[in-house]
Scaffold this motif. Sequence first.
Motif, PDB file in Angstrom:
ATOM      1  N   ALA A 154     -10.209 -22.881  29.579  1.00  0.00           N
ATOM      2  CA  ALA A 154     -11.656 -22.758  29.359  1.00  0.00           C
ATOM      3  C   ALA A 154     -12.089 -23.723  28.264  1.00  0.00           C
ATOM      4  N   ARG A 155     -13.277 -24.311  28.429  1.00  0.00           N
ATOM      5  CA  ARG A 155     -13.841 -25.131  27.369  1.00  0.00           C
ATOM      6  C   ARG A 155     -14.264 -24.210  26.237  1.00  0.00           C
ATOM      7  N   CYS A 156     -14.133 -24.693  25.002  1.00  0.00           N
ATOM      8  CA  CYS A 156     -14.431 -23.814  23.876  1.00  0.00           C
ATOM      9  C   CYS A 156     -14.951 -24.601  22.689  1.00  0.00           C
ATOM     10  N   GLU A 157     -15.482 -23.841  21.757  1.00  0.00           N
ATOM     11  CA  GLU A 157     -15.950 -24.390  20.486  1.00  0.00           C
ATOM     12  C   GLU A 157     -15.371 -23.524  19.379  1.00  0.00           C
ATOM     13  N   VAL A 158     -14.869 -24.167  18.321  1.00  0.00           N
ATOM     14  CA  VAL A 158     -14.182 -23.455  17.243  1.00  0.00           C
ATOM     15  C   VAL A 158     -15.016 -23.529  15.973  1.00  0.00           C
ATOM     16  N   ARG A 168     -14.684 -28.948  19.240  1.00  0.00           N
ATOM     17  CA  ARG A 168     -14.614 -28.591  20.646  1.00  0.00           C
ATOM     18  C   ARG A 168     -13.285 -28.996  21.268  1.00  0.00           C
ATOM     19  N   GLY A 169     -12.924 -28.246  22.307  1.00  0.00           N
ATOM     20  CA  GLY A 169     -11.680 -28.549  22.990  1.00  0.00           C
ATOM     21  C   GLY A 169     -11.489 -27.647  24.191  1.00  0.00           C
ATOM     22  N   GLU A 225     -19.851 -23.672  28.400  1.00  0.00           N
ATOM     23  CA  GLU A 225     -20.049 -25.044  28.859  1.00  0.00           C
ATOM     24  C   GLU A 225     -20.260 -25.946  27.639  1.00  0.00           C
ATOM     25  N   PHE A 226     -19.169 -26.412  27.072  1.00  0.00           N
ATOM     26  CA  PHE A 226     -19.258 -27.289  25.903  1.00  0.00           C
ATOM     27  C   PHE A 226     -18.800 -28.687  26.295  1.00  0.00           C
ATOM     28  N   PRO A 227     -19.719 -29.629  26.426  1.00  0.00           N
ATOM     29  CA  PRO A 227     -19.333 -30.996  26.807  1.00  0.00           C
ATOM     30  C   PRO A 227     -18.570 -31.674  25.677  1.00  0.00           C
ATOM     31  N   VAL A 228     -17.819 -32.681  26.050  1.00  0.00           N
ATOM     32  CA  VAL A 228     -17.062 -33.442  25.052  1.00  0.00           C
ATOM     33  C   VAL A 228     -18.021 -34.238  24.197  1.00  0.00           C
ATOM     34  N   GLU A 229     -17.856 -34.190  22.894  1.00  0.00           N
ATOM     35  CA  GLU A 229     -18.660 -35.004  21.986  1.00  0.00           C
ATOM     36  C   GLU A 229     -17.788 -35.453  20.840  1.00  0.00           C
ATOM     37  N   GLU A 230     -18.091 -36.609  20.281  1.00  0.00           N
ATOM     38  CA  GLU A 230     -17.288 -37.163  19.208  1.00  0.00           C
ATOM     39  C   GLU A 230     -17.671 -36.513  17.900  1.00  0.00           C
ATOM     40  N   LEU A 231     -16.658 -36.096  17.140  1.00  0.00           N
ATOM     41  CA  LEU A 231     -16.869 -35.456  15.833  1.00  0.00           C
ATOM     42  C   LEU A 231     -16.054 -36.183  14.791  1.00  0.00           C
TER      43      LEU A 231
END
Length: 238
Positions: A154-158, A168-169, A225-231
Amino acid sequence: MPSVSIFVISSETHSERRYDLHLTIGQLKNKLESITGIPHDSQRITLHDPGSEDDTNAKVLSTLDDETKPLGYYNIRDWQILRVKDLNPSANFAEGQYTDVSNVEKFEISEEDYASRRDTVLAYKQAHQIGRFAPQAPNHSEEESIPENITLNARCEVDTNDSGLKKRGTVRFIGKTKFAKGIWVGIEYDEPLGKNDGSVQGERYFTTKPLFGGFVKPDRVSTGEFPVEELDLEEEEM
């Protein structure tokens, strides 16, 4: 020398003994006097089959009344019973003389002093974790459970310790680990923001590139639904 293991029973005693079969009945009586408290000349010794310890009317196989004969003369077998009767009990000792401990002076020690000693049963149990000192089994009713909303891949946010910043990952592992108690979530981050490659202390839980893996507690993970983004964030994790 041949010997035999037998039970010796009197009105006041019950013991297991081993005697040489060459021992004469006279010599045997001398030994039994110190065991039963019955004087040599007052003893009447009878032989009985095993299993009749509590049967005072058990069949008499032999009466050992010839003091010159050896014990083996009476064909005694292992675990048979020698019952010793006092022919003159009133003159020899009162009933309960060897079993009544009500008037025996007892050694007493305080609980504090007993607990401080290292040569006691208590100390042995503590050292070997026996009885109430044994490790307690986990209370499964209170164990941490796997959240239903967190699933593999599952896509997730920490959540991080920095307000407003998240990582995100993708969830790659969820369950118990060897490095710490409880439930942990293994994350493959979108950026190299982790602490490992999916393994900790030589144990592999999932596989990813170095510094792309991390483990966090479930309450820090949100799936959706967390899209990939650069951090650009450094966060300390286990």
